[in-house]
Design a protein around this motif. Structure first.
Motif, short mmCIF file in Angstrom:
data_model
loop_
_atom_site.label_atom_id
_atom_site.label_comp_id
_atom_site.label_asym_id
_atom_site.label_seq_id
_atom_site.Cartn_x
_atom_site.Cartn_y
_atom_site.Cartn_z
N LEU A 168 0.81 -1.21 0.00
CA LEU A 168 0.00 0.00 0.00
C LEU A 168 0.84 1.26 0.00
N VAL A 169 0.28 2.30 -0.63
CA VAL A 169 0.81 3.66 -0.58
C VAL A 169 -0.12 4.46 0.32
N GLU A 170 0.44 5.20 1.26
CA GLU A 170 -0.42 5.90 2.21
C GLU A 170 0.30 7.10 2.80
N HIS A 171 -0.49 8.16 3.11
CA HIS A 171 0.05 9.36 3.76
C HIS A 171 -0.25 9.39 5.26
N ASP A 172 -1.21 8.59 5.71
CA ASP A 172 -1.58 8.57 7.12
C ASP A 172 -0.55 7.75 7.87
N MET A 173 0.40 8.45 8.48
CA MET A 173 1.53 7.75 9.09
C MET A 173 1.15 6.97 10.35
N ALA A 174 0.13 7.43 11.08
CA ALA A 174 -0.30 6.68 12.26
C ALA A 174 -0.82 5.30 11.83
N ALA A 175 -1.59 5.27 10.75
CA ALA A 175 -2.11 4.01 10.24
C ALA A 175 -0.98 3.15 9.68
N VAL A 176 -0.05 3.77 8.96
CA VAL A 176 1.07 3.03 8.37
C VAL A 176 1.90 2.36 9.47
N MET A 177 2.21 3.10 10.52
CA MET A 177 3.04 2.54 11.59
C MET A 177 2.32 1.41 12.32
N LYS A 178 1.00 1.47 12.37
CA LYS A 178 0.24 0.43 13.07
C LYS A 178 0.10 -0.84 12.24
N ILE A 179 -0.04 -0.68 10.93
CA ILE A 179 -0.45 -1.81 10.09
C ILE A 179 0.72 -2.55 9.42
N SER A 180 1.86 -1.87 9.26
CA SER A 180 2.91 -2.39 8.36
C SER A 180 3.83 -3.39 9.03
N ASP A 181 4.11 -4.48 8.30
CA ASP A 181 5.18 -5.37 8.71
C ASP A 181 6.53 -4.75 8.37
N ARG A 182 6.61 -4.12 7.18
CA ARG A 182 7.80 -3.39 6.76
C ARG A 182 7.37 -2.16 5.98
N ILE A 183 8.31 -1.21 5.86
CA ILE A 183 8.04 0.05 5.17
C ILE A 183 9.20 0.38 4.25
N VAL A 184 8.88 0.83 3.04
CA VAL A 184 9.87 1.35 2.10
C VAL A 184 9.63 2.85 1.95
N VAL A 185 10.69 3.63 2.02
CA VAL A 185 10.58 5.08 1.94
C VAL A 185 11.24 5.59 0.66
N LEU A 186 10.49 6.37 -0.11
CA LEU A 186 11.01 7.00 -1.32
C LEU A 186 11.17 8.49 -1.10
N ASN A 187 12.15 9.07 -1.79
CA ASN A 187 12.33 10.52 -1.81
C ASN A 187 12.97 10.89 -3.14
N PHE A 188 12.32 11.78 -3.88
CA PHE A 188 12.80 12.18 -5.21
C PHE A 188 13.07 10.96 -6.10
N GLY A 189 12.16 9.97 -6.02
CA GLY A 189 12.24 8.82 -6.90
C GLY A 189 13.20 7.73 -6.47
N GLU A 190 13.95 7.95 -5.39
CA GLU A 190 14.92 6.95 -4.94
C GLU A 190 14.52 6.36 -3.59
N LYS A 191 14.86 5.10 -3.40
CA LYS A 191 14.63 4.47 -2.09
C LYS A 191 15.70 4.95 -1.12
N ILE A 192 15.25 5.52 0.01
CA ILE A 192 16.22 6.01 0.99
C ILE A 192 16.22 5.18 2.27
N ALA A 193 15.21 4.33 2.45
CA ALA A 193 15.18 3.52 3.66
C ALA A 193 14.21 2.36 3.47
N GLU A 194 14.44 1.32 4.25
CA GLU A 194 13.57 0.15 4.26
C GLU A 194 13.72 -0.52 5.61
N GLY A 195 12.60 -0.91 6.24
CA GLY A 195 12.70 -1.58 7.52
C GLY A 195 11.37 -1.63 8.24
#
Length: 259
Positions: free
Chosen positions: A207-234
């Motif tokens: 899923l793609v989502e802007h609601d960070m409270a929901a993202v932090m609650k629901i996600s097993d893992r998270i990928v973070v993009l910035n300016f088209g590049e992956k900057i973090a995963e975990g």
């Protein structure tokens, strides 16, 4: 837990602009993985690439060892990678149940002529699709509005119907585009539980989502993009403590990423 989806060096360029640039990550079977990032980070383009609504400039998407990038979107959906479009895929002049039944068309065994002629395969499809629709509506707590016109549904129920339509395609990987957008806290938590129920049914969720409270609650893992590049995963904890993520969110990390 084995990988069901592999994103390998995926790049999409529009002229001289890299909307997605050399992004790689895997999605594990039966997990919920969220893709987050500031506006313009490339999240929507990434989703279009994974679901094959856009062809990559380079790189590829693999579904359990099979390359699916570049295939027609309906072929990718038939293979089990399905992107929900929420309200845009809903027939508002039909009932909720009719919408979900129609969404089973990718699994039809009967031909179009067979449906007109009332063949044995067509009758079998109708029975199976009706039972499957009822099961999905019960799973998503939509059974009480099954015979309601879709046009009469409130916002939260329309989002749930969008997910139901995705499940009706027999998705193996369900791509949810901002499933919590426009919801209050109570609606969001209900939808969080709904998405977890989808995963418990054996469907992998991206899923793609802007609601960070929901993202932090629901996600097993998270990928973070910035300016088209992956900057973090975990994990949620790792992402909340990643300085690159904090910097990408321009100092508003205390509320925007759950700190």
């Amino acid at each position: 837990m084995s990988d069901i989806l592999s994103i390998e060096n995926l790049t999409r360029r529009f002229g001289g602009l890299y909307a997605v640039n050399d992004v790689s990550f895997t999605v594990r079977e039966n997990e919920i993985l969220s893709v987050i990032g500031p506006n313009g980070a490339g999240k929507s383009t990434l989703f279009k690439l994974i679901s094959s609504f856009l062809k990559p400039t380079s790189g590829r998407v693999m579904l359990q060892g099979e390359k699916i990038s570049g295939l027609a979107p309906h072929i990718v959906a038939r293979k089990g990678v399905v992107r929900t479009f929420q309200e845009t895929t809903i027939f508002r002049n039909m009932t909720v149940r009719e919408n979900v039944i129609i969404a089973h068309h990718l699994q039809s065994e009967a031909s179009l002529f067979g449906y007109f002629a009332g063949s044995a395969n067509a009758r079998s499809d109708v029975r199976k699709f009706g039972q499957s629709a009822d099961d999905i509506l019960t799973l998503l707590n939509l059974d009480s509005v099954a015979y309601e016109m879709a046009s009469n549904l409130p916002h939260g129920s329309l989002r749930a119907l969008g997910i139901a339509i995705g499940l009706a395609t027999n998705a193996r990987v369900l791509l949810l585009d901002e499933p919590f957008a426009g919801m209050n806290h109570e609606e969001t938590m209900r939808t969080v539980n709904m998405v977890q129920g989808v995963r418990d049914r054996g469907v992998t969720v991206l899923l793609v989502e802007h609601d960070m409270a929901a993202v932090m609650k629901i996600s097993d893992r998270i990928v973070v993009l910035n300016f088209g590049e992956k900057i973090a995963e975990g994990t949620s904890t790792e992402i909340q403590n990643d300085e690159r993520v904090i910097e990408a969110y321009l100092g508003i990390e205390d509320e925007s990423i759950g700190l």
